[in-house]
Scaffold this motif. Structure first.
Motif, short mmCIF file in Angstrom:
data_model
loop_
_atom_site.label_atom_id
_atom_site.label_comp_id
_atom_site.label_asym_id
_atom_site.label_seq_id
_atom_site.Cartn_x
_atom_site.Cartn_y
_atom_site.Cartn_z
N GLU A 87 12.37 1.35 -1.59
CA GLU A 87 11.48 0.20 -1.49
C GLU A 87 12.31 -1.08 -1.46
O GLU A 87 13.36 -1.18 -2.09
CB GLU A 87 10.52 0.17 -2.69
N SER A 89 12.25 -5.35 -1.87
CA SER A 89 11.49 -6.47 -2.41
C SER A 89 11.30 -7.53 -1.35
O SER A 89 12.19 -7.78 -0.53
CB SER A 89 12.24 -7.08 -3.61
N PRO A 90 10.14 -8.18 -1.32
CA PRO A 90 9.91 -9.23 -0.33
C PRO A 90 10.94 -10.35 -0.47
O PRO A 90 11.32 -10.73 -1.56
CB PRO A 90 8.50 -9.73 -0.68
N ALA A 94 5.38 -13.42 5.11
CA ALA A 94 5.31 -12.80 6.43
C ALA A 94 5.12 -13.87 7.50
O ALA A 94 4.25 -14.71 7.40
CB ALA A 94 4.16 -11.81 6.48
N GLN A 155 -3.01 1.21 9.27
CA GLN A 155 -1.80 1.42 8.48
C GLN A 155 -0.56 0.92 9.22
O GLN A 155 0.35 0.35 8.62
CB GLN A 155 -1.65 2.90 8.15
N GLN A 158 -0.47 -2.85 8.98
CA GLN A 158 -0.02 -3.25 7.65
C GLN A 158 1.47 -3.03 7.48
O GLN A 158 2.17 -3.82 6.83
CB GLN A 158 -0.81 -2.48 6.59
N LEU A 159 1.98 -1.95 8.08
CA LEU A 159 3.41 -1.65 8.00
C LEU A 159 4.22 -2.74 8.70
O LEU A 159 5.26 -3.19 8.19
CB LEU A 159 3.66 -0.29 8.65
N GLN A 162 4.18 -5.81 6.52
CA GLN A 162 5.05 -5.65 5.36
C GLN A 162 6.52 -5.77 5.75
O GLN A 162 7.32 -6.34 5.01
CB GLN A 162 4.78 -4.30 4.70
N SER A 165 7.53 -9.26 5.96
CA SER A 165 7.66 -9.86 4.64
C SER A 165 8.91 -9.39 3.92
O SER A 165 9.53 -10.16 3.17
CB SER A 165 6.44 -9.52 3.77
N ASN A 166 9.29 -8.13 4.13
CA ASN A 166 10.37 -7.53 3.36
C ASN A 166 11.76 -7.77 3.93
O ASN A 166 12.76 -7.63 3.21
CB ASN A 166 10.16 -6.02 3.25
N THR A 210 8.81 5.09 6.44
CA THR A 210 7.53 4.87 5.78
C THR A 210 6.37 5.36 6.63
O THR A 210 5.41 5.95 6.13
CB THR A 210 7.36 3.37 5.45
#
Length: 252
Positions: A87, A89-90, A94, A155, A158-159, A162, A165-166, A210
């Motif tokens: 994982e 962290s942001p 975004a 999904q 959203q991926l 994310q 953002s990440n 992911t």
């Protein structure tokens, strides 16, 4: 109350149908749906701990209370084939362009690259998942992909959000193909553009790993002597599922 239930992958084969409608008492929960089908499809009991469920296209745990007209999907592990990713962290809010699509025609990866690249980019990384000619020590004839399409697209979107953002990237495109795919054809393409190559590589790696664990897409492998659903990876902890929470008793 009446709800609609959807089945995918090996669960569809076990049930013998892809959708069903059942009547449940008021205040019933997702656990009651599982119990209903365990009584009618005994082999499903063996799969409960590896399944996930969704309600109205969102992952849901067994204690989620249902309402009339809800759509519940029973989801076997999605088609795997990738290593787990850590994982991240942001690092920033975004921003940037994102694109996600599910198609049935050939994926134009070069076209995705051309649309992605801008003068401010120093790197554009493309990944293609390609149908290979062997699996499980047998010669593969072709693959057939199916999906819970509405949820899968949500999904994937959203991926992409994310990933923006990440990672320090500017542009993300994710396209997955469904239906019959021949040897050598592209099943999934991911394109990431960024000012720097490290962020683009890291984001692309994270997205495919992911996607392979969380997006409800399944593949069936066809051989000369039969066909099987590809083994899926276990759902990650953040995906609500039955494992460790389902007792087989009706929710009160």
């Amino acid at each position: 109350m009446r709800i609609r239930v959807l089945f995918f992958g090996m669960l569809k084969d076990l049930a013998g149908y892809s959708s069903d409608s059942i009547d449940l008492p008021e205040h019933a929960r997702v656990a009651d749906v599982l119990r209903h089908y365990e009584e009618r499809i005994p082999r499903m009991r063996e799969l409960v701990t590896s399944m996930a469920m969704s309600v109205n296209q969102e992952y849901a745990g067994v204690d989620v209370q249902l309402k009339p007209g809800d759509e519940v999907a029973l989801l076997p592990p999605v088609s795997g084939g990738a290593d787990s990713a850590d994982e991240t962290s942001p690092v920033q809010p975004a921003r940037g362009r994102r694109y996600a699509a599910i198609v049935r025609e050939r994926i134009d990866t070069q076209g995705l690259l051309d649309k992605s690249k801008q003068p401010e980019d120093g790197a554009a990384v493309a990944f293609e998942g390609v149908v290979r000619n062997n699996s499980r020590g047998r010669r593969t004839l072709y693959l057939d992909y199916e999906a819970y399409e509405a949820m899968a697209l949500k999904q994937m979107e959203q991926l992409a959000l994310q990933a923006l953002s990440n990672f320090r990237i500017r542009d993300v495109s994710i396209v997955h193909r469904l239906g019959r795919l021949e040897i050598g054809e592209t099943s999934v393409a991911i394109v990431v553009a960024s000012a720097h190559r490290a962020a683009a590589f890291e984001a692309c790696h994270w997205i495919i790993d992911t996607l392979k664990r969380t997006v409800p897409i399944w593949k069936k492998e066809y051989f000369e002597d039969g066909a099987v659903w590809a083994d899926g990876e276990a759902f990650p902890d953040e995906v609500a599922g039955a494992q460790g929470t389902y007792s087989g008793k009706t929710a009160s």
